[in-house]
Design a protein around this motif. Structure first.
Motif, PDB file in Angstrom:
ATOM      1  N   ARG A   1      38.850  42.207  39.675  1.00 11.62           N
ATOM      2  CA  ARG A   1      39.849  41.484  40.430  1.00 11.62           C
ATOM      3  C   ARG A   1      39.407  41.808  42.113  1.00 11.62           C
TER       4      ARG A   1
ATOM      5  N   GLU B   1      36.774  39.264  43.281  1.00 12.09           N
ATOM      6  CA  GLU B   1      37.394  37.954  43.460  1.00 12.09           C
ATOM      7  C   GLU B   1      38.005  37.278  44.657  1.00 12.09           C
TER       8      GLU B   1
ATOM      9  N   THR C   1      46.475  35.053  40.330  1.00  8.99           N
ATOM     10  CA  THR C   1      44.755  34.041  40.223  1.00  8.99           C
ATOM     11  C   THR C   1      45.300  32.739  39.925  1.00  8.99           C
TER      12      THR C   1
END
Length: 399
Positions: free
Chosen positions: A271, A274, A333
């Protein structure tokens, strides 16, 4: 196809100073998204497309928004290459180069060597108690890993890193600085010589590297094609992992609560990667040229129009990412644009993800006890075509 050199009829004209963009492009991007999502910017010589949905739309239409831009800086720097091709020719070049960079190959062929190199670099600095983690760790790690994957056994990591910096300076040389062109030309000449030597070796002894794969592809590439595409890969293959590493490491060191959560739950490193790539995109924009008249963002662009897909702006689009200017590993997301999209999705994305989120960050934060920022240093974010930290000065408890 003629190339318009002025604003399309009806397109807003917005003056942006390149020095201001290098310092911090995000305020300008926010204003463009709000008031002129497609604007002609004279200092860049093209229309900037800045909203997420418009960028995604353009990426899905390579037959309209072509990578084959006339007179592109990348073409001038490295020559014809897979990033400036579309359709069957792009697929042929990419199919020849891509296999060693796929997730399974990264795990099975390269991960062990990546980890050994990371430990060796940390062994070299651990006793010092202070370092610039960009210069002393992230850049040499990315360069050494890239040399391995490419098969450039005859190039040192500092060669790779220097070539990358000099070519990227050329590829972002919108100010047409003669010294930057000279640096880029010297780098590409050195790469051509190194690649030619390796090609002679792997013709006899295939080694699974990118160069070897291009030589032995079902539709083998010519030497010039191999040289040009290696140049492209060196350009992005150093700066993307290096810059994501630096930005993400600083973000965690400035947010101890988030850092402690990630150290307690290593699954969160993905995470962090990204979100870092979304928040400060290592590649900020890339060019396209229209093959025919097309309307986008309320403006009809004539055939030949030059457009920059400003993915750094798309990744801060408030309509897609709530509190887009904040670093938040818990945000819902949504696909970011940091590695591009469509047929030109970054070939090295899986290499970068593994070397940074699975290896570099976890090893640095576990081995350098009490790691903290050196508050006396001036570590600057810089760039808009490519953006990252110029340095990351830290201290820790030396043993």
């Amino acid at each position: 196809m003629s190339t318009p050199t002025t604003a399309a009829p009806g397109a807003p004209v917005v003056d942006l100073d390149l020095a201001d963009l290098r310092r911090d492009p995000y305020p300008a991007y926010a204003e463009l998204r709000r008031t002129a999502p497609l604007a002609w910017v004279p200092s860049v010589g093209r229309h900037l497309l800045t909203r997420y949905d418009d960028i995604v739309h353009a990426e899905k239409l390579p037959e309209v928004f072509s990578s084959r831009e006339e007179g592109s800086l990348l073409l001038r720097t490295v020559g014809p290459n897979l990033l400036r091709e579309d359709g069957p020719e792009h697929r042929r070049l990419r199919a020849a180069a891509e296999p060693p960079t796929r997730p399974r190959q990264v795990r099975d062929l390269w991960a062990g060597s990546f980890e050994r190199t990371a430990h060796e670099l940390l062994d070299g600095i651990a006793g010092r108690g202070e370092a610039d983690l960009v210069r002393d760790f992230a850049e040499p790690l990315a360069a050494a890993n890239l040399a391995l994957v490419l098969g450039l056994r005859n190039a040192r990591p500092d060669h790779i890193a220097g070539w990358s910096r000099d070519m990227m300076a050329g590829n972002s040389n919108y100010a047409d600085d003669a010294d930057l062109w000279l640096r880029a030309e010297n780098a590409t000449r050195a790469i051509d010589e190194a690649v030619a030597e390796v090609v002679r070796i792997v013709r006899r002894e295939p080694d699974g590297s990118v160069i070897s794969t291009m030589v032995h592809a079902p539709d083998p590439l010519e030497l010039t094609e191999i040289q040009n595409n290696v140049k492209v890969i060196i350009g992005g293959g150093v700066n993307e992992p290096r810059d994501v590493f630096g930005v993400g490491a600083r973000a965690l060191l400035r947010r101890p609560g988030v850092r402690d959560r990630v150290l307690a739950d290593p699954a969160l490193w993905k995470r962090v990667f990204e979100e870092t790539a979304r928040w400060i995109s290592p590649i900020g924009m890339y060019p396209r040229q229209l093959t025919r008249e097309y309307e986008i963002a309320g403006v009809t662009l004539p055939a030949g129009s030059r457009v920059a897909l400003v993915i750094a702006s798309g990744n801060r689009d408030e309509s897609v990412f709530e509190r887009a200017d904040e670093f938040d590993i818990d945000r819902p997301t949504r696909p970011h644009l940091a590695f591009g999209g469509g047929p030109h999705f970054c070939m090295g994305a899986w290499v970068a993800r593994h070397e940074v989120s699975a290896l570099a960050w976890p090893l640095v934060f576990s081995r350098l006890r009490g790691l903290r920022l050196d508050d006396s240093a001036r570590d600057q974010l810089e760039g808009w075509v490519f953006r990252g930290l110029t340095s990351l000065n830290v201290t820790w408890q030396a043993v």
